[in-house]
Write a protein that holds these residues in place. Structure first.
Motif, PDB file in Angstrom:
ATOM      1  N   UNK A  76     -21.147  -8.982   9.030  1.00 48.11           N
ATOM      2  CA  UNK A  76     -22.377  -9.090   8.226  1.00 48.11           C
ATOM      3  C   UNK A  76     -23.341  -7.964   8.595  1.00 48.11           C
ATOM      4  N   UNK A  77     -23.499  -7.725   9.880  1.00 46.82           N
ATOM      5  CA  UNK A  77     -24.352  -6.613  10.319  1.00 46.82           C
ATOM      6  C   UNK A  77     -23.837  -5.266   9.843  1.00 46.82           C
ATOM      7  N   UNK A  78     -22.519  -5.098   9.867  1.00 49.68           N
ATOM      8  CA  UNK A  78     -21.935  -3.842   9.396  1.00 49.68           C
ATOM      9  C   UNK A  78     -22.140  -3.652   7.896  1.00 49.68           C
ATOM     10  N   UNK A  79     -22.037  -4.732   7.137  1.00 45.55           N
ATOM     11  CA  UNK A  79     -22.271  -4.641   5.689  1.00 45.55           C
ATOM     12  C   UNK A  79     -23.725  -4.256   5.430  1.00 45.55           C
ATOM     13  N   UNK A  80     -24.651  -4.865   6.155  1.00 45.18           N
ATOM     14  CA  UNK A  80     -26.067  -4.505   6.004  1.00 45.18           C
ATOM     15  C   UNK A  80     -26.311  -3.055   6.391  1.00 45.18           C
ATOM     16  N   UNK A  81     -25.658  -2.605   7.468  1.00 48.87           N
ATOM     17  CA  UNK A  81     -25.797  -1.211   7.902  1.00 48.87           C
ATOM     18  C   UNK A  81     -25.208  -0.260   6.861  1.00 48.87           C
ATOM     19  N   UNK A  82     -24.141  -0.681   6.201  1.00 50.24           N
ATOM     20  CA  UNK A  82     -23.543   0.139   5.137  1.00 50.24           C
ATOM     21  C   UNK A  82     -24.550   0.337   4.014  1.00 50.24           C
ATOM     22  N   UNK A  83     -25.177  -0.757   3.583  1.00 52.64           N
ATOM     23  CA  UNK A  83     -26.168  -0.659   2.516  1.00 52.64           C
ATOM     24  C   UNK A  83     -27.328   0.249   2.879  1.00 52.64           C
ATOM     25  N   UNK A  84     -27.807   0.126   4.110  1.00 56.21           N
ATOM     26  CA  UNK A  84     -28.920   0.975   4.559  1.00 56.21           C
ATOM     27  C   UNK A  84     -28.501   2.450   4.589  1.00 56.21           C
ATOM     28  N   UNK A  85     -27.294   2.693   5.073  1.00 58.45           N
ATOM     29  CA  UNK A  85     -26.812   4.081   5.144  1.00 58.45           C
ATOM     30  C   UNK A  85     -26.644   4.665   3.734  1.00 58.45           C
ATOM     31  N   UNK A  86     -26.147   3.860   2.814  1.00 56.92           N
ATOM     32  CA  UNK A  86     -25.993   4.343   1.441  1.00 56.92           C
ATOM     33  C   UNK A  86     -27.336   4.647   0.801  1.00 56.92           C
ATOM     34  N   UNK A  87     -28.332   3.824   1.080  1.00 58.47           N
ATOM     35  CA  UNK A  87     -29.673   4.065   0.531  1.00 58.47           C
ATOM     36  C   UNK A  87     -30.213   5.420   0.973  1.00 58.47           C
ATOM     37  N   UNK A  90     -26.368   8.533   3.657  1.00 58.47           N
ATOM     38  CA  UNK A  90     -25.629   8.860   4.888  1.00 58.47           C
ATOM     39  C   UNK A  90     -24.223   8.292   4.724  1.00 58.47           C
ATOM     40  N   UNK A  91     -23.427   9.011   3.954  1.00 62.17           N
ATOM     41  CA  UNK A  91     -22.119   8.503   3.549  1.00 62.17           C
ATOM     42  C   UNK A  91     -21.133   8.370   4.711  1.00 62.17           C
ATOM     43  N   UNK A  92     -21.215   9.244   5.669  1.00 65.57           N
ATOM     44  CA  UNK A  92     -20.309   9.145   6.824  1.00 65.57           C
ATOM     45  C   UNK A  92     -20.596   7.859   7.599  1.00 65.57           C
ATOM     46  N   UNK A  93     -21.876   7.573   7.817  1.00 58.69           N
ATOM     47  CA  UNK A  93     -22.252   6.337   8.514  1.00 58.69           C
ATOM     48  C   UNK A  93     -21.825   5.103   7.709  1.00 58.69           C
ATOM     49  N   UNK A  94     -22.043   5.155   6.395  1.00 60.12           N
ATOM     50  CA  UNK A  94     -21.654   4.033   5.537  1.00 60.12           C
ATOM     51  C   UNK A  94     -20.142   3.821   5.584  1.00 60.12           C
ATOM     52  N   UNK A  95     -19.405   4.908   5.525  1.00 58.20           N
ATOM     53  CA  UNK A  95     -17.947   4.841   5.589  1.00 58.20           C
ATOM     54  C   UNK A  95     -17.496   4.206   6.894  1.00 58.20           C
ATOM     55  N   UNK A  96     -18.102   4.606   7.990  1.00 62.33           N
ATOM     56  CA  UNK A  96     -17.748   4.061   9.300  1.00 62.33           C
ATOM     57  C   UNK A  96     -18.000   2.560   9.346  1.00 62.33           C
TER      58      UNK A  96
END
Length: 146
Positions: A76-87, A90-96
């Motif tokens: 759940x935290x990773x999914x939230x971090x993905x959304x923040x990175x995409x906003x 920061x595609x590399x961070x979102x991908x990770x």
């Protein structure tokens, strides 16, 4: 959702929106992340249901379910971090981050294998992996169009 369903969903969306701008795909990405989050919550509910049906004397089963609970709560935290990175594009961070979520089912299954058991979560975890694969494809598209 089967692998064919995932492929058909992506194909259908791309056929309908192939000429669309990246904003449409960013919206689709947000929807896919919500779907991933919802699916993780379903997995956690399934873990609770399995735990309630498991004999209290089966300590290994309960330990494995607790381990998988820990893994999927982290998703759940990773999914939230993905959304923040995409906003922030920061595609590399979102991908990770979404790749971590994609691997969670395998990590849970691996824990079961160490005890020569079969994970009761494999099928539902595979669906999460497919959702993450869709998200990764959308992110790749967005990254290429920015």
């Amino acid at each position: 959702m089967t692998k064919k369903d995932s492929k058909d969903f992506c194909k259908s969306f791309l056929e309908k929106h192939g000429g669309s701008n990246a904003t449409d795909f960013q919206k689709l990405s947000a929807i896919t992340l919500k779907l991933a989050n919802s699916h993780v919550l379903n997995i956690l509910n399934q873990i609770d249901a399995i735990s309630n049906k498991t004999s209290p004397s089966d300590k290994v089963a309960h330990m494995l379910l607790e381990s998988c609970t820990f893994i999927f709560k982290g998703a759940i935290g990773c999914i939230n971090a993905t959304g923040a990175a995409l906003s922030d594009k920061r595609y590399v961070d979102a991908n990770t981050q979404i790749s971590y979520v994609s691997d969670d089912g395998t990590n849970c299954d691996d824990a079961y294998e160490q005890f020569h058991r079969v994970s009761p979560l494999t099928d539902i975890s595979n669906v999460l992996q497919q959702i993450c694969d869709i998200e990764l494809a959308i992110m790749l598209y967005c990254q290429g169009n920015n």
